[in-house]
Design an enzyme around this catalytic site. Structure first.
Site, PDB file in Angstrom:
ATOM      1  N   ARG A 183       0.837  -1.205   0.000  1.00 49.44           N
ATOM      2  CA  ARG A 183       0.000   0.000   0.000  1.00 49.44           C
ATOM      3  C   ARG A 183       0.866   1.247   0.000  1.00 49.44           C
ATOM      4  O   ARG A 183       0.555   2.231  -0.687  1.00 49.44           O
ATOM      5  CB  ARG A 183      -0.937  -0.012   1.203  1.00 49.44           C
ATOM      6  CG  ARG A 183      -2.025  -1.060   1.153  1.00 49.44           C
ATOM      7  CD  ARG A 183      -2.844  -1.094   2.447  1.00 49.44           C
ATOM      8  NE  ARG A 183      -3.604   0.129   2.639  1.00 49.44           N
ATOM      9  CZ  ARG A 183      -4.220   0.443   3.779  1.00 49.44           C
ATOM     10  NH1 ARG A 183      -4.118  -0.370   4.832  1.00 49.44           N
ATOM     11  NH2 ARG A 183      -4.915   1.563   3.875  1.00 49.44           N
ATOM     12  N   CYS A 239      -1.147   6.047   9.237  1.00 50.76           N
ATOM     13  CA  CYS A 239      -1.432   4.749   8.616  1.00 50.76           C
ATOM     14  C   CYS A 239      -2.563   4.989   7.627  1.00 50.76           C
ATOM     15  O   CYS A 239      -2.558   6.005   6.937  1.00 50.76           O
ATOM     16  CB  CYS A 239      -1.805   3.715   9.683  1.00 50.76           C
ATOM     17  SG  CYS A 239      -3.161   4.222  10.760  1.00 50.76           S
TER      18      CYS A 239
END
Length: 283
Positions: A183, A239
């Site tokens: 990611r 995050c």
């Protein structure tokens, strides 16, 4: 003895067996299936544990611009904790079945409210079960409301998107991204409508804080790993939505490192404004 980072299964077992003043929270959750955590909790949890729902209890409703899991309002969080029976200076233990990914959010939130005696169960529910310890079903309710009162935060003041944007130029701190390397690099993922990372960020996947047994790595190993990506720079922790970034915050506390500042909105807030820059690649 107060526990402020991690607590071992044996220590929690002894506290519960002796009737010590401890409040346990089950933070089970599954992204994409927000009701599943409560269902798993009802089927079996550590005796006496209350359930903490990530979306409903540990976050405020998103508005499309502030990320998937905005911080709850302090007054609402305090009221919920009191409703669960939390008392002043009471030991809190949080756990889940995902290496502390969700439990660390409650750890950070309680420290944000100035509550020091809060720890994550090292190894979580799997470690409890591996030790042959019992679970109970149902939903225990507190016998009375608690008298918890918030105090001065024990974590640095969180940052917002404007702070992070300004930091791209000033480089006063290093943004540390807790998402998995795929990611971070910008590979397609259903959680990220826009792929990539904040320019200048470094990647430290939160699962790298854990050993093969699902418990946190020793403090010296954690310190070495974080120092390798941060050097002596202060950290901004992010995050996907400000949740697993708390896992890095906990790991840094275990390692004895200076606390980083949480960016609660994280990547899901960052990409809500197409004017904010995006980088790709592993560096």
């Amino acid at each position: 003895m107060a526990y402020e980072t991690l607590i071992a299964v044996d220590a929690l077992k002894d506290m519960l067996a002796s009737g010590s003043d401890v409040l346990v929270f089950d933070c089970e959750f599954e992204l994409g299936a927000p009701d599943k955590g409560a269902e798993i909790y009802a089927k079996g949890h550590i005796p006496g544990a209350r359930y903490a729902h990530l979306d409903e209890d540990l976050a405020s409703p998103p508005d499309g611009e502030n990320g998937r899991h905005p911080l709850p309002a302090r007054v609402a969080l305090v009221a919920w904790l009191r409703s669960q029976g939390l008392r002043k200076q009471q030991q809190v233990v949080a756990y889940d079945s995902n290496g502390g990914a969700w439990a660390a959010r409650l750890w950070w939130l309680l420290r944000w409210l100035g509550h020091a005696p809060v720890a994550v169960l090292d190894g979580g529910k799997p470690a409890w079960m591996d030790a042959g310890l019992p679970l109970e079903t149902g939903s225990p309710q507190p016998s009375a409301s608690g008298d918890f009162e918030p105090g001065e935060p024990l974590v640095p003041t969180p940052v917002n998107a404007a702070d992070v944007l300004a930091n791209i130029e000033t480089q006063d701190a290093r943004v540390l991204d807790a998402r998995d390397p795929s990611r971070f690099a910008g590979n397609p993922n259903p959680l990220d409508p826009v792929a990539g990372h904040i320019p200048g960020a470094r990647n430290h996947f939160f699962r790298d804080n854990l050993g093969p047994d699902g418990r946190f790595r020793p403090a010296d190993e954690l310190a070495e790993a974080f120092t390798a990506v941060l050097g002596d720079e202060p950290a901004i922790l992010q995050c996907g939505s400000g949740v697993t970034a708390c896992h890095n915050a906990l790991a840094m506390a275990v390692a004895g490192l200076p606390a980083g500042r949480l960016y609660p909105g994280s990547w899901s807030e960052w990409i809500a404004d197409p004017a904010r820059p995006v980088a790709t690649g592993s560096e």
